[in-house]
Structure formats: structure tokens, C-alpha cells
Design a protein around this motif. Structure first.
Motif, PDB file in Angstrom:
ATOM      1  N   LYS A  46       0.838  -1.192   0.000  1.00 42.50           N
ATOM      2  CA  LYS A  46       0.000   0.000   0.000  1.00 42.50           C
ATOM      3  C   LYS A  46       0.873   1.242   0.000  1.00 42.50           C
ATOM      4  O   LYS A  46       1.952   1.264   0.574  1.00 42.50           O
ATOM      5  CB  LYS A  46      -0.904   0.008   1.238  1.00 42.50           C
ATOM      6  CG  LYS A  46      -1.979  -1.073   1.229  1.00 42.50           C
ATOM      7  CD  LYS A  46      -2.852  -0.984   2.474  1.00 42.50           C
ATOM      8  CE  LYS A  46      -3.917  -2.073   2.454  1.00 42.50           C
ATOM      9  NZ  LYS A  46      -4.782  -2.023   3.672  1.00 42.50           N
ATOM     10  N   TYR A  51      -4.567   2.827  -6.423  1.00 37.66           N
ATOM     11  CA  TYR A  51      -5.342   1.593  -6.467  1.00 37.66           C
ATOM     12  C   TYR A  51      -6.328   1.630  -7.620  1.00 37.66           C
ATOM     13  O   TYR A  51      -7.026   2.629  -7.840  1.00 37.66           O
ATOM     14  CB  TYR A  51      -6.094   1.403  -5.156  1.00 37.66           C
ATOM     15  CG  TYR A  51      -6.949   0.152  -5.113  1.00 37.66           C
ATOM     16  CD1 TYR A  51      -6.365  -1.106  -4.985  1.00 37.66           C
ATOM     17  CD2 TYR A  51      -8.335   0.240  -5.217  1.00 37.66           C
ATOM     18  CE1 TYR A  51      -7.139  -2.252  -4.946  1.00 37.66           C
ATOM     19  CE2 TYR A  51      -9.122  -0.905  -5.177  1.00 37.66           C
ATOM     20  CZ  TYR A  51      -8.514  -2.147  -5.041  1.00 37.66           C
ATOM     21  OH  TYR A  51      -9.280  -3.291  -5.012  1.00 37.66           O
ATOM     22  N   SER A  53      -9.646  -0.186  -8.855  1.00 36.29           N
ATOM     23  CA  SER A  53     -10.694  -1.048  -8.319  1.00 36.29           C
ATOM     24  C   SER A  53     -11.121  -2.145  -9.283  1.00 36.29           C
ATOM     25  O   SER A  53     -11.619  -3.191  -8.857  1.00 36.29           O
ATOM     26  CB  SER A  53     -11.916  -0.205  -7.930  1.00 36.29           C
ATOM     27  OG  SER A  53     -12.413   0.499  -9.063  1.00 36.29           O
ATOM     28  N   ARG A  58      -2.434  -2.162  -8.043  1.00 36.52           N
ATOM     29  CA  ARG A  58      -2.048  -0.765  -7.985  1.00 36.52           C
ATOM     30  C   ARG A  58      -1.399  -0.412  -9.313  1.00 36.52           C
ATOM     31  O   ARG A  58      -0.824  -1.279  -9.975  1.00 36.52           O
ATOM     32  CB  ARG A  58      -1.114  -0.504  -6.808  1.00 36.52           C
ATOM     33  CG  ARG A  58      -1.702  -0.930  -5.464  1.00 36.52           C
ATOM     34  CD  ARG A  58      -0.903  -0.415  -4.294  1.00 36.52           C
ATOM     35  NE  ARG A  58      -1.110   1.011  -4.072  1.00 36.52           N
ATOM     36  CZ  ARG A  58      -2.150   1.523  -3.416  1.00 36.52           C
ATOM     37  NH1 ARG A  58      -3.097   0.733  -2.933  1.00 36.52           N
ATOM     38  NH2 ARG A  58      -2.255   2.833  -3.237  1.00 36.52           N
TER      39      ARG A  58
END
Length: 253
Positions: A46, A51, A53, A58
Motif C-alpha cells: 500500500k 489503487y 478497483s 495498484r
């Protein structure tokens, strides 16, 4: 510091290349005319990139941000370097669940189920860093690999030459002629078997630098060790006076 050894194993059926190190960003920019616009990170913590979806991956968009990511990966060895490039966000978001699962499979197993080149992504590469530190890259066009390898070998030899000159003679760095792609392609039968270019055993004979090439096949554990002379296939040579590269064969495969 120049690399002491460079392992290369080329699979011309899948256009996949195993190497003992990845190419640096400067080598990539010197060898490839078309920069990468966007990449999907097949494995990333992260905070890296943004990001997406639709895919669950990523991504990094923009040439400058991608260059920054590559340099961070190479300088810190912290950021996982598994990625696939793509041309259009709109088309990328048309990937089916099956196609997305194939990308997850590639990231997990380091091999492909079907073609590693996707119409919706228009990708030129899939870049995978294996646990052993070996880099596996799929190239849509093998000329991209030949160009990168020519830059890498030239840079390693140039650094080796200048390291010796600076230690003993305190002279300015010298540039040497880049290894032509035509000479790289002549090495194709060797690259398909798996070889090691040993800059550690670089020799000079009457203004001709000789880079030994050893048969390695899939002996990845021995890449950084000294190979016996019975595995010597020949020498990739650079004649400094004539500014010419050539291969001098010692024995056949």
C-alpha cells in the motif's frame, strides 16, 4: 560498480529472458526509444502508486512517475518489481476476470498460462523479479532485449576499463563504441542455452579486450562462482584500436 557476471538465458518461443540482474533506468533510456506510459503493479505494498478497483492491482501512470518507481526499486531493493505495462486505462479496465486471474497467476508462478501479451493492454513487457534475485522479462519484440543487452554489456566493459585507468593512471573516463545489435544476434545460439558473461575474468591482449562467455544452462546457483575452463564457449572481444566488436569461439555447443 560494474557487474562481475551477467547471466542470460533466452527462450525464443515465449520471448522470455532470465537474467542475473535487471537493466538500470539509464540503460533502458539509452536502448529503447518509446518510453513506458503506464504500468500495473502485480505485487506492491500500500502507498505505492494508485489503487485500481477494476483489477485490484495498484498502478502508476505517467513517464516521470514510472521512472521514479524504477529508480526506487533499483536503489532500495524494497519495492517489489513485478509489473506489466499498458497503453490505455480505458482498455485496461475492459480486462475480464479470467484475464485478471491470469495476471495473478503470472505474478505467483513466474510463468504464463496463455500468451503473455494482451490485446487490451498492448503490453510490450512483463517484468518479474524471482526470489533468487533473477529477473525474468517477457519482451513483445526481442529487438528490445537485444538493444538493452548491447547497452548493458558495453556499460559493464566501459566501467571495468575506466576503473583500471582511474586507479593507475588518474585519467579521464573513456567512452567505447556500443556493441552492435548485429553482434548480439550472432550470440543467439549461446543465449538460448544459458550463458554467463564474466567481466571478472576480463582479459586484454594487444588492445583487444576479451569477455569470457561460459556455458551455464540452468545452473543459477553457480552464476557468481568461477566456471571451469571446459565450460568456456568463447570470448566477446572489443578491439580498441579498430573500434570493432567480434566473437572468438573456443568450442561449439
Amino acid at each position: 560498480m560494474p557487474s562481475e557476471t551477467t547471466y542470460v538465458h533466452l527462450d525464443t518461443i515465449t520471448n522470455a529472458v532470465l537474467m542475473s540482474k535487471g537493466f538500470t533506468m539509464s540503460e533502458y533510456k539509452d536502448a529503447v526509444n518509446k518510453p513506458i506510459k503506464n504500468i500495473l503493479l502485480l505485487s506492491a505494498p500500500k502507498g505505492v502508486g494508485e489503487y485500481d478497483s477494476h483489477t485490484g492491482f495498484r498502478m502508476i501512470r505517467g513517464i516521470a512517475k514510472i521512472q521514479e518507481y524504477f529508480e526506487q526499486s533499483q536503489n532500495t531493493n524494497v519495492v517489489p518489481s513485478k509489473w506489466i505495462d499498458f497503453e490505455s486505462v480505458e482498455l485496461m479496465r475492459q480486462l475480464t476476470p479470467v484475464e485478471i486471474s491470469e495476471l495473478l497467476y503470472i505474478a505467483h508462478t513466474y510463468t504464463h498460462l496463455h500468451s503473455p501479451f494482451y490485446y487490451k493492454l498492448q503490453n510490450n513487457y512483463i517484468h518479474l523479479t524471482l526470489p533468487e534475485g533473477i529477473t525474468k522479462v517477457y519482451y513483445r519484440k526481442l529487438d528490445q532485449f537485444y538493444s538493452l543487452l548491447s547497452v548493458s554489456i558495453t556499460n559493464n566493459l566501459e566501467k571495468k576499463i575506466n576503473d583500471k585507468r582511474n586507479v593507475f593512471l588518474f585519467k579521464k573516463n573513456k567512452k567505447i563504441m556500443r556493441l552492435p545489435m548485429s553482434e548480439v544476434k550472432k550470440l543467439l545460439p549461446l543465449l538460448k542455452e544459458g550463458v554467463v558473461f564474466s567481466f571478472k575474468k576480463l582479459k586484454m591482449d594487444q588492445e583487444v579486450y576479451e569477455i569470457p562467455i561460459y556455458l551455464a544452462e540452468d545452473r543459477l546457483k553457480f552464476v557468481n562462482r568461477d566456471f571451469p575452463e571446459k565450460d568456456l564457449l568463447g570470448n566477446l572481444c572489443f578491439d580498441e584500436k579498430k573500434q570493432k566488436w567480434f566473437f572468438k569461439e573456443e568450442r561449439g555447443l
